[in-house]
Design an enzyme around this catalytic site. Sequence first.
Site, PDB file in Angstrom:
ATOM      1  CG  ASP A  67      -0.474  -0.579   2.501  1.00 61.05           C
ATOM      2  OD1 ASP A  67       1.237  -0.429   2.811  1.00 61.05           O
ATOM      3  OD2 ASP A  67      -1.145  -0.524   3.740  1.00 61.05           O
ATOM      4  CG  ASN A 136      -8.835  -1.676  12.736  1.00 57.15           C
ATOM      5  OD1 ASN A 136      -8.202  -2.531  11.396  1.00 57.15           O
ATOM      6  ND2 ASN A 136      -9.306  -0.595  11.474  1.00 57.15           N
ATOM      7  CG  HIS A 138      -5.422  -2.077   9.058  1.00 57.69           C
ATOM      8  ND1 HIS A 138      -6.109  -0.681   9.436  1.00 57.69           N
ATOM      9  CD2 HIS A 138      -4.382  -2.207   9.512  1.00 57.69           C
ATOM     10  CE1 HIS A 138      -4.294  -1.085  10.340  1.00 57.69           C
ATOM     11  NE2 HIS A 138      -3.926  -1.226   9.972  1.00 57.69           N
TER      12      HIS A 138
END
Length: 245
Positions: A67, A136, A138
Amino acid sequence: MKIFETKNYQEMSRKAANILSAQIILKPDCVLGLATGSSPIGTYDQLVEWYNKHDLDFSEVHTVNLDEYRGLTRDNDQSYYYFMHKHLFDRVNIKPENTHVPNGMEPDADMECARYEELIRSFGGVDIQLLGLGHNGHIGFNEPDTAFAKTTHCVNLTESTIEANKRFFASADDVPRQAYTMGIGTIMQAKKILLVVSGEDKAEIVEKAFYGPITPEVPASILQLHTDVVIVADSAALAKVKELH
Ligand code: F6R
């Protein structure tokens, strides 16, 4: 799913680096999928140490990163391009043209995402994908959602991610609002997955992601369906699943 428990972050990093080294030695022109964040820094340091001892050669290795923030220039010290050069690429003999990070400065999101997917496909896929795990659940910038995103796409960062990341920027206003990320489908196509996770603050999400139901609300839970996943976790991160694995 194979889980290796290590005493601490340092041992986790060494074990993960061992697994990546084995890949590089067995297939010198392999494609490594790489991640940023605090979890893999020790792994990169260990790879550099072995490179300096002439035990590793990156001259034929290709890399694709998960990313990148949208809108940050490569020389911005918060860009993932900058991070990868600082922690790995500038410290080993990898060819700069063999390293790939999504281009955060490409304004045409559809074009950049399609280009990146095609790039990965042109390599014949990722041999081993290194991942960290968000609090969370991800992976990459694939945040909890109602569906799993398939391919590389542009995401709007959640308020909580902007809040969590603002400590790295002059102010919350400077935190990018969007990022490019491989999709869950892209990640799942890697031949092998290596996830590193450390610290008691990750213990709850480790239990949810790898021992709970598979749901897009916990994106990493999909890894339970991958046929070749290795998790290298320290004891603190495994505190809630001790009796399960
Ligand atoms: C980084 C990335 C993120 C991180 C995750 C964990 O390229 O894609 O998903 O892996 O946020 O970050 P750390 O390792 O800093 O806890």
